[in-house]
Write a protein that holds these residues in place. Sequence first.
Motif, short mmCIF file in Angstrom:
data_model
loop_
_atom_site.label_atom_id
_atom_site.label_comp_id
_atom_site.label_asym_id
_atom_site.label_seq_id
_atom_site.Cartn_x
_atom_site.Cartn_y
_atom_site.Cartn_z
N MET A 146 0.81 -1.22 0.00
CA MET A 146 0.00 0.00 0.00
C MET A 146 0.84 1.27 0.00
N ASN A 147 2.08 1.17 0.47
CA ASN A 147 2.95 2.34 0.45
C ASN A 147 3.44 2.68 -0.95
N MET A 148 3.22 1.74 -1.89
CA MET A 148 3.64 1.97 -3.27
C MET A 148 2.51 2.55 -4.11
N LEU A 149 1.33 2.69 -3.52
CA LEU A 149 0.20 3.22 -4.27
C LEU A 149 0.31 4.74 -4.38
N PRO A 150 0.14 5.28 -5.57
CA PRO A 150 0.23 6.74 -5.73
C PRO A 150 -1.01 7.43 -5.16
N PHE A 151 -0.90 8.72 -4.94
CA PHE A 151 -2.04 9.52 -4.53
C PHE A 151 -2.99 9.65 -5.72
N ALA A 152 -4.29 9.38 -5.51
CA ALA A 152 -5.19 9.18 -6.65
C ALA A 152 -5.91 10.45 -7.11
N TYR A 153 -5.92 11.50 -6.31
CA TYR A 153 -6.79 12.63 -6.60
C TYR A 153 -6.00 13.88 -7.01
N ASP A 154 -6.59 14.66 -7.89
CA ASP A 154 -6.04 15.95 -8.30
C ASP A 154 -6.63 17.00 -7.36
N VAL A 155 -5.82 17.62 -6.54
CA VAL A 155 -6.34 18.54 -5.52
C VAL A 155 -6.91 19.81 -6.12
N ASP A 156 -6.61 20.09 -7.39
CA ASP A 156 -7.16 21.29 -8.03
C ASP A 156 -8.54 21.05 -8.63
N GLU A 157 -8.99 19.81 -8.63
CA GLU A 157 -10.33 19.50 -9.12
C GLU A 157 -11.37 20.06 -8.15
N ASP A 158 -12.56 20.33 -8.64
CA ASP A 158 -13.63 20.89 -7.80
C ASP A 158 -14.39 19.75 -7.11
N TYR A 159 -14.23 19.66 -5.79
CA TYR A 159 -14.94 18.65 -5.00
C TYR A 159 -15.97 19.30 -4.07
N GLU A 197 0.81 12.32 4.81
CA GLU A 197 1.11 13.08 3.60
C GLU A 197 -0.11 13.18 2.70
N ASP A 198 -0.84 12.07 2.52
CA ASP A 198 -2.00 12.07 1.64
C ASP A 198 -3.13 12.92 2.20
N LEU A 199 -3.37 12.83 3.51
CA LEU A 199 -4.47 13.61 4.09
C LEU A 199 -4.17 15.11 4.05
N TYR A 200 -2.92 15.47 4.18
CA TYR A 200 -2.57 16.90 4.05
C TYR A 200 -2.78 17.36 2.60
N ARG A 201 -2.52 16.49 1.65
CA ARG A 201 -2.78 16.86 0.25
C ARG A 201 -4.29 16.99 0.01
N ILE A 202 -5.07 16.09 0.59
CA ILE A 202 -6.52 16.19 0.47
C ILE A 202 -7.02 17.51 1.05
N VAL A 225 -6.20 6.14 16.77
CA VAL A 225 -5.87 7.33 17.55
C VAL A 225 -4.83 8.18 16.84
N GLU A 226 -3.83 7.54 16.23
CA GLU A 226 -2.80 8.28 15.50
C GLU A 226 -3.42 9.03 14.30
N ILE A 227 -4.38 8.39 13.64
CA ILE A 227 -5.04 9.06 12.51
C ILE A 227 -5.88 10.23 13.01
N PHE A 228 -6.51 10.08 14.17
CA PHE A 228 -7.22 11.22 14.76
C PHE A 228 -6.26 12.39 14.98
N ASN A 229 -5.06 12.09 15.44
CA ASN A 229 -4.07 13.15 15.68
C ASN A 229 -3.66 13.82 14.36
N ILE A 230 -3.58 13.03 13.29
CA ILE A 230 -3.29 13.62 11.97
C ILE A 230 -4.43 14.56 11.57
N ILE A 231 -5.66 14.10 11.74
CA ILE A 231 -6.83 14.92 11.39
C ILE A 231 -6.84 16.20 12.22
N ARG A 232 -6.48 16.08 13.48
CA ARG A 232 -6.46 17.24 14.37
C ARG A 232 -5.50 18.32 13.86
N GLY A 233 -4.42 17.89 13.20
CA GLY A 233 -3.41 18.84 12.76
C GLY A 233 -3.65 19.41 11.37
N LEU A 234 -4.70 18.94 10.67
CA LEU A 234 -4.94 19.43 9.32
C LEU A 234 -5.31 20.91 9.35
#
Length: 554
Positions: A146-159, A197-202, A225-234
């Motif tokens: 899973m660490n070899m999977l690229p980021f799938a989304y274009d952040v400049d797209e309108d979501y 890294e991916d969540l910050y790009r999102i 819990v670690e993912i909650f901490n990542i979300i907290r820092g976004l």
Amino acid sequence: MKVLLVALNASYCHTSPAVRLLARYCQQDGVDVEYQEYTINDSMDLVLERIASYDADVVGFSCYIWNIQQTMYLCENLKKVRPRVKIVLGGPEVSYSAEEILSQWNFVDFVVMGEGEESFRQLIRRIARGDVKRCVVKPPAQPVDMNMLPFAYDVDEDYSNRYIYYETSRGCPFGCKYCLSSRDNGVRYASLDKVKEDLYRIAQSNVGVVKLVDRSFNCDTERAVEIFNIIRGLPRDVVFQCEVNPELISDEFIEAMKGIEHRLQFEAGLQTTNPDSLRAVGRNPNVNRALGEIRRLVDSGVKVHADLIAGLPYDTYETFARAFDDLYMCRPHEIQLGFLKLLKGTALRDMAGEYGIVYRSQPPYEILYNRWMSYEDLCALKGIAFLVNKYYNTGKFKYTLDYAVSRYKSPFAFYEDFKRFWSAKGLYGHNLSLVNLYKLLLEYLKCKEGIYALEFIGDMVKFDYMLNHNTASVPDFMPSRSDKRDREYVKSLLKDKKWVDEHIPELTGRSLGQILKWVTFERFYHDVPASEKKVDKYVVFVHGKVNRYIDVYI
């Protein structure tokens, strides 16, 4: 060589992580891969025209129960207008009947089973070399890292009106026999560094809601819990929707959510509270633990969507009614009353004969009846599910429903009786406006003289309507009782800086005209929504992200 990947989503708000991820993965080889997304509600002939106009050498389709019929229509006709194109199918709806599809449909060239990133990339390489014939493509012996999977989304797209789907893990540690994830052998995770890294790009995009597609987000509490901490820092308040197992909720999990409750939404699968049914489908029968943790999630302030499944083995109409009551009393924000689907590849589909399960032969393979529930039972539950979705799940009838349900012996008994009213009036199948839903609820409650205080329910329905609609007027069946003198009195309060500072601080410093864009008010003769006590008061409704109200007694 040109490759096109196509997804038919269930609706516009959805995005397809599958075709996006496959495209990014193959582009690493320098292959010309593009993707197109449509919905099942689009004109299939127009979709066909657009796919054909791309003039690709290979066209791949992502196949699910919601789009397989439209997908096969496109494949058959694409082959007719572009005979040289290679058509590839992948996804859960074809992975478990791959040989059958190839033998039945001569316009399909390849079926990719299971996870597709690496096997699809290898297939594209072989097609480019010209050394592959029509076949089923089996997944590689070792699943992709899973660490070899690229980021799938274009952040400049309108979501702005769409979801982003993201997975931090694949697989599930549980063996629910109605779920395809039960076939997975354990759980694989992306590293927390990659997730961060991916969540910050999102968060750099304009998306409002991200759906984490992990099958059991909290199977590893420490990681959650670690993912909650990542979300907290976004840097932005993106909302994350996660699927959780209620029995695994812990004190540590609850504590870690504090301060980011508004950024979280949970889907909790209860399914039923019948222990025999839960054991039969491979779930934990500790019902009291599951219910207690759902209540705790609700009390924490996080939005909770809870699921029930009608049609499981050993669940009768009566035991399912008890499960509905058990879950309803937990007060989740939404209740999804779903119906068993016998998906290809699931253990329960193989056991259908043992349990006397008869199901539709076409997707989504929904149950028709079994040894414990008749077809008529399930039809009745569908009527109740419709009303729960239209009334309870919208949150726009909350106080009226609380009052109405409290006068019945159980929540299920109320919805069952309300369903009889709808059936008698022939309302099912009609596209009714929200205003008509209020009108019908009021009409139903007024039929129950002796159960409800008739004048009070009129006030309750009007209260719910005004709380959820920023309008100074009400429909004709909710007569306004305001008089000019009292309305001027309320307006004088809204002009009073001290009163506004105390009660509506978010509107401090605004003119009356500006305040009236966010505030409405109406006269009531009962102490709604608290009690049937007769009073004379105005209720000031403040509309914003969270609507609220202020009592002004005359």
